[in-house]
Design a protein around this motif. Structure first.
Motif, PDB file in Angstrom:
ATOM      1  N   UNK A 110     -23.226 -78.980  26.088  1.00  0.00           N
ATOM      2  CA  UNK A 110     -22.669 -79.774  27.188  1.00  0.00           C
ATOM      3  C   UNK A 110     -23.352 -79.340  28.479  1.00  0.00           C
ATOM      4  N   UNK A 111     -24.078 -80.302  29.123  1.00  0.00           N
ATOM      5  CA  UNK A 111     -24.755 -80.041  30.404  1.00  0.00           C
ATOM      6  C   UNK A 111     -23.954 -80.795  31.459  1.00  0.00           C
ATOM      7  N   UNK A 112     -23.332 -80.055  32.359  1.00  0.00           N
ATOM      8  CA  UNK A 112     -22.245 -80.589  33.181  1.00  0.00           C
ATOM      9  C   UNK A 112     -22.638 -80.651  34.646  1.00  0.00           C
ATOM     10  N   UNK A 113     -22.185 -81.743  35.273  1.00  0.00           N
ATOM     11  CA  UNK A 113     -22.186 -81.864  36.720  1.00  0.00           C
ATOM     12  C   UNK A 113     -20.751 -81.977  37.184  1.00  0.00           C
ATOM     13  N   UNK A 114     -20.384 -81.231  38.228  1.00  0.00           N
ATOM     14  CA  UNK A 114     -19.000 -81.187  38.698  1.00  0.00           C
ATOM     15  C   UNK A 114     -18.897 -81.919  40.021  1.00  0.00           C
ATOM     16  N   UNK A 115     -17.821 -82.734  40.159  1.00  0.00           N
ATOM     17  CA  UNK A 115     -17.572 -83.472  41.401  1.00  0.00           C
ATOM     18  C   UNK A 115     -16.240 -82.998  41.982  1.00  0.00           C
ATOM     19  N   UNK A 116     -16.249 -82.608  43.271  1.00  0.00           N
ATOM     20  CA  UNK A 116     -15.017 -82.184  43.921  1.00  0.00           C
ATOM     21  C   UNK A 116     -15.298 -81.620  45.290  1.00  0.00           C
ATOM     22  N   UNK A 166     -27.909 -84.258  32.748  1.00  0.00           N
ATOM     23  CA  UNK A 166     -26.448 -84.164  32.700  1.00  0.00           C
ATOM     24  C   UNK A 166     -25.887 -85.155  31.674  1.00  0.00           C
ATOM     25  N   UNK A 167     -25.050 -84.676  30.762  1.00  0.00           N
ATOM     26  CA  UNK A 167     -24.399 -85.564  29.786  1.00  0.00           C
ATOM     27  C   UNK A 167     -22.875 -85.540  29.896  1.00  0.00           C
ATOM     28  N   UNK A 168     -22.384 -84.782  30.923  1.00  0.00           N
ATOM     29  CA  UNK A 168     -20.939 -84.765  31.139  1.00  0.00           C
ATOM     30  C   UNK A 168     -20.670 -84.541  32.625  1.00  0.00           C
ATOM     31  N   UNK A 169     -19.751 -85.346  33.149  1.00  0.00           N
ATOM     32  CA  UNK A 169     -19.327 -85.201  34.546  1.00  0.00           C
ATOM     33  C   UNK A 169     -17.856 -84.832  34.568  1.00  0.00           C
ATOM     34  N   UNK A 170     -17.563 -83.780  35.294  1.00  0.00           N
ATOM     35  CA  UNK A 170     -16.168 -83.340  35.445  1.00  0.00           C
ATOM     36  C   UNK A 170     -15.719 -83.707  36.842  1.00  0.00           C
ATOM     37  N   UNK A 171     -14.694 -84.531  36.895  1.00  0.00           N
ATOM     38  CA  UNK A 171     -14.112 -84.943  38.183  1.00  0.00           C
ATOM     39  C   UNK A 171     -12.932 -84.022  38.460  1.00  0.00           C
TER      40      UNK A 171
END
Length: 493
Positions: free
Chosen positions: A12-18, A81-86
């Motif tokens: 899981x390659x993640x980008x975080x938004x917040x 990125x293959x997953x975005x965490x909001x």
């Protein structure tokens, strides 16, 4: 660390938004609650901070994570990125992301993130509990293995499901071969698994739901008796069912021996009081009876039948007087002079006298004397009396003939005098009684021979040892203190 090496093997390659506070809170919670295995599959490569004018970089163990003012820029710069965490939880942003993100990128909302972090936490707690359980299990096993008594863990039918190391070491067989056997087979050496208790403590414990115990004994391969106390305790689960039972066996041979000695000492004290009373109350009328009987015997007008009856009265009076003397002598300290005794010479002289009784009973006597035998410190007449008592008992045990072995030997700091026969042996149920005063298996005799022997040996600091196997024979050994190489004055101090 390069980006390529960091992303290698990441699932899981993640980008975080917040915003910054939310991002920092999420990141700390994620790092604290995750375990090492989970972190190996997860890689956070970027963060988007919508509306922030200052875009500080995040830090991950020395690796800088770039931040962007909008999530679109973040996705353009990081196509991997293959997953975005909001992480903000704002409905408008979530709605916007659902419409914008391509199918190849998974959107994980704030509530879902909390759920998965809790799963990671549960996994971590499970691992910690497992480690703690293993530590507790090892500690409990170590404690049980260190207990010097045998411990068995049983099911509700009395079958073995576990044991401590003492049991395995005694039996000398692998633990797996003992599982499933009856506890009686292990504790009583019962080949058929049947319990030979008068009242099975396991049955009593299961019936009464309370701990139970029982006494058992066995004869070892050397012919010595060992006593054991078996304890059975039911273990109840939270529903009150006794599905498991703990059974233990303790060797109480030494304690039993001490109790027997104490009982014998108390018995001797009672006999001493009784003998004193008898000496005063019986001897006076006995003396009168003997005196009148002797006077009548000298009367010339007495017929032959009357004389025979008076002779019986005199003989029985003498026998009664001898019994009183034996009783008084037994209960008093010997007070005999202790001096140097050559055991080999004493055995030769005594057995010369006993050769005729041996021949009369068709018993062949063998004498084996240690040429390096030490002299002992004792009274020769009393040691001779002990040897005669032992030989007489051996002859009585070999009514149909047999062999008698009288030996002397040295063992460490003790001089040993042994008398062994090939007689019928001593039954297990009376073996602890034969040294008690007035106990005899024969119609003749007062039952004081072996009791007197032990008393004499005890008074000089020795010990009496018994080995007996039924239908094989009996061996009694007197362990006597040797004469020390010091002057008499020094030895008495």
């Amino acid at each position: 660390m390069t980006r390529a090496s960091y992303l290698k093997d990441k699932r899981y390659i993640i980008g975080v938004i917040g915003d910054i506070p939310t991002l920092l809170t999420f990141w700390q919670m994620f790092k604290d609650q995750s375990n090492d295995e989970a972190l190996k599959e997860i890689g956070v490569v970027a963060a988007a901070l919508p509306g922030e004018s200052v875009l500080p970089e995040a830090d991950d163990s020395g690796r800088r994570i770039p931040t962007y003012a909008g999530y679109k820029t973040m996705l353009e710069k990081h196509p991997e990125i293959n997953m975005v965490i909001e992480a903000t939880g704002r409905p408008s942003l979530v709605y916007e992301l659902r419409n914008y993100l391509p199918p190849g990128i998974t959107l994980v909302e704030r509530n879902a993130v909390s759920f998965f972090i809790n799963l990671l936490t549960s996994d971590k707690i499970w691992v910690a509990c497992k480690l703690d359980l293993l530590h507790t299990q090892n500690m409990l096993k170590t404690i049980i293995d260190q207990i010097d008594q045998e411990v068995l863990f049983l099911d509700h039918e009395g079958r073995v499901v576990g044991m401590n190391k003492v049991v395995v070491d005694r039996l000398g067989v692998p633990k797996r071969e003992l599982l499933g056997r009856s506890y009686c087979e292990i504790f009583l050496d019962s080949s058929n698994g049947e319990c030979e208790f008068s009242q099975d403590p396991f049955d009593r414990a299961m019936a009464t739901r309370t701990p139970a115990e029982a006494l058992t004994s066995s004869v070892d391969e050397d012919g010595r008796v060992r006593y054991f106390r078996v304890y059975v305790t039911p273990i109840f689960d939270e529903d009150g069912a006794a599905n498991h039972v703990v059974a233990s066996r303790r060797d109480i041979t030494l304690r039993t021996s001490m109790e027997n000695r104490l009982q014998q000492a108390e018995k001797l004290a009672s006999i001493g009081e009784l003998s004193t009373y008898m000496a005063h109350e019986i001897r006076n009328p006995l003396f009168t009876i003997s005196g009148f009987a002797n006077s009548l015997m000298r009367y010339e007008g007495l017929d032959e039948k009357a004389r025979e009856k008076l002779a019986i009265i005199l003989d029985e009076s003498k026998r009664l007087d001898e019994i009183l003397k034996s009783l008084l002598n037994f209960t008093r300290p010997t007070g005999a002079e202790v001096r140097e005794v050559d055991l080999n010479q004493l055995v030769k002289a005594t057995m010369d006298v006993m050769q005729l009784p041996c021949s009369n009973e068709d018993v062949k006597a063998y004498i084996d004397l240690d040429p390096d035998m030490a002299k002992v410190r004792a009274n020769p007449d009393l040691i001779k009396q002990c040897l005669i008592n032992l030989v007489k008992n051996a002859l009585e045990a070999m009514e149909g003939g047999g062999k008698l072995f009288v030996t002397t030997s040295m063992q460490k700091n003790k001089a040993l005098l042994s008398v062994e026969d090939t007689g019928e042996g001593i039954p297990l149920d009376i073996r602890d009684k034969i040294f008690s005063p007035f106990f005899s298996t024969r119609d003749k005799g007062s039952g004081l021979g072996l009791a007197q022997t032990r008393k004499i040996v005890d008074e000089i600091g020795g010990k009496v040892d018994l080995i007996s196997v039924e239908n094989v024979g009996t061996k009694i050994t007197l362990s006597l203190p040797p004469l020390l190489a010091v002057a008499e004055d020094d030895e008495s101090e």
